[in-house]
Write an enzyme that holds these catalytic residues in place. Structure first.
Site, short mmCIF file in Angstrom:
data_model
loop_
_atom_site.label_atom_id
_atom_site.label_comp_id
_atom_site.label_asym_id
_atom_site.label_seq_id
_atom_site.Cartn_x
_atom_site.Cartn_y
_atom_site.Cartn_z
N HIS A 16 1.31 -1.55 -0.17
CA HIS A 16 0.28 0.30 -0.04
C HIS A 16 1.10 1.06 -0.01
O HIS A 16 0.13 2.39 -0.34
CB HIS A 16 -0.94 0.30 1.53
CG HIS A 16 -2.08 -1.50 1.01
ND1 HIS A 16 -2.73 -1.19 0.28
CD2 HIS A 16 -1.98 -1.86 2.20
CE1 HIS A 16 -4.28 -2.03 0.18
NE2 HIS A 16 -2.90 -2.12 1.89
N HIS A 52 -2.35 -7.62 14.55
CA HIS A 52 -2.33 -7.08 13.30
C HIS A 52 -2.55 -5.48 13.71
O HIS A 52 -3.94 -4.87 13.80
CB HIS A 52 -2.57 -7.24 12.30
CG HIS A 52 -3.09 -6.56 11.00
ND1 HIS A 52 -1.36 -7.01 10.18
CD2 HIS A 52 -2.95 -5.39 10.97
CE1 HIS A 52 -1.90 -6.00 9.01
NE2 HIS A 52 -2.36 -5.29 9.21
#
Length: 337
Positions: free
Chosen positions: A18, A197
């Site tokens: 990303h 995460h």
């Protein structure tokens, strides 16, 4: 910690996509994967930022296919497992089989935190392939700990052997993390692992990961130099340094990770991965971190502030997969000026 070794799951070559619009070269992948393997992380996730088959007009086209990236990493790795990400509706079980054949041995099947029921086929098929099968509940801040636990229980029932709390918006604090892990631990089987995460939009990626481990979390996602969406993930080398000082077992080579972060990863960043006005707005508004680059593009195109677009997306409770709404929101803001 009880002396157990943490499972270190690197996401530099997936979430990190990303940060550079999914443009890693195959040589970048080989160099980074080899450095991570030499530093003895447990798994290395490789895919387009939005998972298998994420390369598209909606999410951004990748410089290479997922299979090319996975094969490049698998070619140089001797110790770590190659992992990949699959979002049902973007990737299919056909794509999962191809990823397995290319060298992936771990799959994280990712859904929005209230939509675990769409993962059943993919989790079941991954187990049939013999993959280490993980359920990945994205945007975990958008539901209550109790509801998140119910969704985790569904994924466990489908066959996932590890369930992740995923702070996709980098919007949670340590109390939020503790509450969610306690809720998961209360309903999951003792043998089902849990993972964390984090995103670093509020500068809490490392702190939240440590809080998760204190609540019994087994696996931690992190990336070199924090390479990831928004302000990035928990920086791997920082997390390892912090837990090393706590005396926790991690098995990784801190100095090798520090070198890889600064020598291999940071030079690739065309936009610094850091907490700044825009990425802080992501965390504060609770917006999906990978919206960042899309919002900055829309802001430039329509003469707007990226922060204004991000805050409005947060108000509308937009989630991953609704990238097409960024332009709609930008046009609404421009028309209301």
């Amino acid at each position: 910690m009880n002396g157990k070794k943490l499972y270190i799951s690197d996401v530099t070559l997936r979430d990190g996509m990303h940060a550079i619009r999914h443009r890693y070269s195959l040589e970048n992948v080989r160099q980074i994967a080899k450095a991570l393997d030499d530093a003895r992380v447990d798994s290395i996730e490789v895919a387009h930022g939005d998972g298998l088959q994420g390369s598209s007009f909606n999410y951004g086209f990748g410089a290479h296919s997922d299979l090319e990236w996975i094969e490049a990493a698998a070619d140089v790795v001797k110790h770590a497992k190659i992992a990949t990400l699959l979002l049902p509706g973007i990737g299919t079980i056909h794509d999962l089989k191809n990823a397995w054949q290319a060298g992936a041995r771990v799959v994280r099947v990712a859904t929005h935190c209230t939509e675990a029921d769409v993962s059943a086929q993919h989790i079941q098929y991954a187990r049939e392939l013999g993959m280490d099968t993980v359920g990945f509940l994205m945007m975990s801040h958008m539901t209550t700990p109790e509801n998140l636990a119910k969704q985790a229980k569904l994924m466990e029932g489908y066959g996932a052997t590890c369930i992740y709390v995923v702070d996709s918006g980098g919007a949670m604090n340590m109390s939020d993390i503790r509450d969610r892990f306690r809720a998961l631990k209360a309903v999951l089987k003792p043998e089902t692992q849990t993972g964390m995460h984090a995103h670093h939009n509020l500068s809490l990626g490392v702190a939240n990961s440590i809080a998760a481990v204190e609540e019994g979390c087994d696996r931690i996602d992190a990336s070199l130099a924090g390479m990831g969406a928004g302000a990035g993930n928990a920086p791997l080398e920082v997390f390892i340094a912090a837990v090393d000082k706590l005396g926790w077992q991690h098995g990784a080579d801190l100095y090798a990770l520090m070198d890889a972060a600064d020598d291999l990863v940071r030079p690739l960043q065309d936009r610094p991965v850091r907490v700044d006005r825009e990425t802080l707005a992501l965390g504060y508004a609770g917006v999906y971190s990978s919206f960042l680059r899309h919002c900055e593009t829309a802001a430039a195109r329509y003469g707007l502030s990226a922060v204004d677009i991000l805050v409005e997306l947060g108000k509308r409770r937009m989630v991953g997969g609704q990238e097409d709404m960024i332009v709609d929101v930008a046009l609404d803001l421009r028309n209301n000026k």
